[in-house]
Design a protein around this motif. Structure first.
Motif, PDB file in Angstrom:
ATOM      1  N   PHE A 102       0.856  -1.190   0.000  1.00 41.45           N
ATOM      2  CA  PHE A 102       0.000   0.000   0.000  1.00 41.45           C
ATOM      3  C   PHE A 102       0.891   1.239   0.000  1.00 41.45           C
ATOM      4  O   PHE A 102       1.833   1.331   0.790  1.00 41.45           O
ATOM      5  N   ILE A 103       0.605   2.176  -0.902  1.00 43.42           N
ATOM      6  CA  ILE A 103       1.399   3.402  -1.020  1.00 43.42           C
ATOM      7  C   ILE A 103       0.456   4.600  -1.057  1.00 43.42           C
ATOM      8  O   ILE A 103      -0.529   4.610  -1.799  1.00 43.42           O
ATOM      9  N   VAL A 104       0.774   5.617  -0.261  1.00 42.85           N
ATOM     10  CA  VAL A 104       0.090   6.904  -0.317  1.00 42.85           C
ATOM     11  C   VAL A 104       0.939   7.849  -1.157  1.00 42.85           C
ATOM     12  O   VAL A 104       2.083   8.144  -0.804  1.00 42.85           O
ATOM     13  N   ALA A 105       0.411   8.291  -2.294  1.00 43.08           N
ATOM     14  CA  ALA A 105       1.098   9.240  -3.166  1.00 43.08           C
ATOM     15  C   ALA A 105       0.458  10.607  -2.945  1.00 43.08           C
ATOM     16  O   ALA A 105      -0.631  10.886  -3.442  1.00 43.08           O
ATOM     17  N   ASP A 106       1.135  11.448  -2.172  1.00 36.61           N
ATOM     18  CA  ASP A 106       0.582  12.740  -1.759  1.00 36.61           C
ATOM     19  C   ASP A 106       0.994  13.823  -2.750  1.00 36.61           C
ATOM     20  O   ASP A 106       2.112  14.328  -2.698  1.00 36.61           O
ATOM     21  N   GLU A 107       0.078  14.167  -3.669  1.00 35.25           N
ATOM     22  CA  GLU A 107       0.358  15.174  -4.703  1.00 35.25           C
ATOM     23  C   GLU A 107       1.679  14.845  -5.405  1.00 35.25           C
ATOM     24  O   GLU A 107       2.542  15.707  -5.600  1.00 35.25           O
TER      25      GLU A 107
END
Length: 348
Positions: free
Chosen positions: A186-191
């Motif tokens: 799981f990866i959060v790509a923040d902007e």
């Protein structure tokens, strides 16, 4: 039969998630609280590309950080589950948190500030492996670094250089490689593409989609650019002042938005036709302060269709169609997908 985002089990499930900060003491010694994330429930399916959109200050980054256990969970719960483990992030202990760190990673917005100028690209990518103890020798570490670098279109010569020698797009590929090297699910790509030129954005977005397809990673893609979200995401959630106001499959959301805030965001997407009439809906006023939100529906102070009921009670996020949930008292009454009808639908 292979799983799709519609049929796959969730990798992340948030139920009534609240992130509350205490800002200090106000009048008469009262504490001031800010609910950056306010009672949010959502699920992100394994292998999906889940978009999260909204104005600046709506709480998107805080939600992403809470799902990574990088922001305090004040209430509710966040459950992470893959084929091997299941963690309740509010009750997770240090050994489990260390394991969760390799399973859930983040790609930051600014590729210039996210990389240490004193480390080579090889050391930047290898650092998670060394900190987490995922490799047993330097040779094993180097082999893993070269493997991930190749996936992110970085060659061996790049690994010997320092970040200042690279462009913004190349630096973001280095950041992506660092996030991938521990083998996350799981990866959060923040902007992740907001600071890049348009032509470079397309290259990085295509890279992320290739990684998602080849490695089966689930992405939470945070953005304020709905045209980017339309290109890569299979599901979209719209956030306003700490709450979700609409969530739906991407095609359904763009074809027929069911919340006036979503409609306004979609109308602001510029057209490729310079002669096309301008249809952007102007939202009056600024986003209210999260320390003093309006009563009832939080969007009622800027909504053209607000009625007394909107100021008295907060609408629940309810399902109107398969996978399409909306928090609006009058979602069935208006067709926000048609501009003439939107103009004619102003309440008496």
């Amino acid at each position: 039969m292979s799983e799709t985002p519609e049929t796959a089990p969730p990798v992340i499930t948030a139920r009534n998630l609240t992130v509350r900060y205490t800002l200090g003491h106000g009048l008469f010694g009262r504490k001031t609280h800010l609910d950056a994330v306010d009672n949010i429930s959502l699920s992100i399916a394994r292998g999906s590309f889940f978009g999260l959109v909204g104005e600046s200050g709506s709480g998107k980054t805080t939600l992403g950080r809470a799902l990574l256990h990088a922001a305090p969970i004040s209430d509710g719960e966040v459950i992470y589950a893959d084929e091997e483990v299941r963690y309740d992030l509010r009750k997770i202990g240090k050994p489990e948190l260390k394991d969760y760190r390799k399973r859930a990673q983040m790609i930051f917005q600014d590729p210039y500030a996210a990389l240490s100028p004193r480390m080579t690209v090889r050391d930047i990518i290898a650092e998670p492996l060394e900190v987490m103890g995922l490799t047993k020798s330097r040779a094993e570490t180097d082999a893993r670094v070269r493997e991930i670098a190749a996936k992110c279109r970085l060659n061996l010569e790049h690994l010997r250089r320092f970040p200042h020698a690279f462009s913004g797009g190349q630096r973001q590929r280095i950041s992506i490689a660092r996030a991938l090297v521990s083998g996350p699910r799981f990866i959060v790509a923040d902007e992740a593409v907001a600071a890049l030129d348009v032509s470079i954005q397309a290259d990085v977005l295509n890279l992320l989609k290739t990684i998602q397809r080849d490695m089966g990673i689930s992405f939470l893609f945070i953005s304020h650019d709905l045209s980017v979200v339309a290109h890569v995401c299979d599901h979209v959630a719209v956030m306003y002042l700490g709450q979700l106001v609409e969530t739906a499959p991407t095609r359904a959301l763009f074809a027929r938005p069911r919340h006036p805030y979503t409609s306004a965001l979609l109308s602001a997407i510029p057209s490729l036709d310079p002669d096309a009439p301008k249809t952007a809906e102007k939202l009056e006023g600024e986003i209210p302060s999260p320390t003093n939100p309006p009563p009832g529906c939080k969007f009622n102070t800027r909504c053209r269709f607000a009625r007394p009921e909107c100021r008295q009670s907060a609408p629940a996020l309810r399902e109107l169609a398969s996978g399409h949930r909306v928090a609006c008292h009058f979602a069935e009454e208006f067709d926000f997908s048609r501009a003439p009808q939107r103009a004619a639908a102003a309440p008496a």
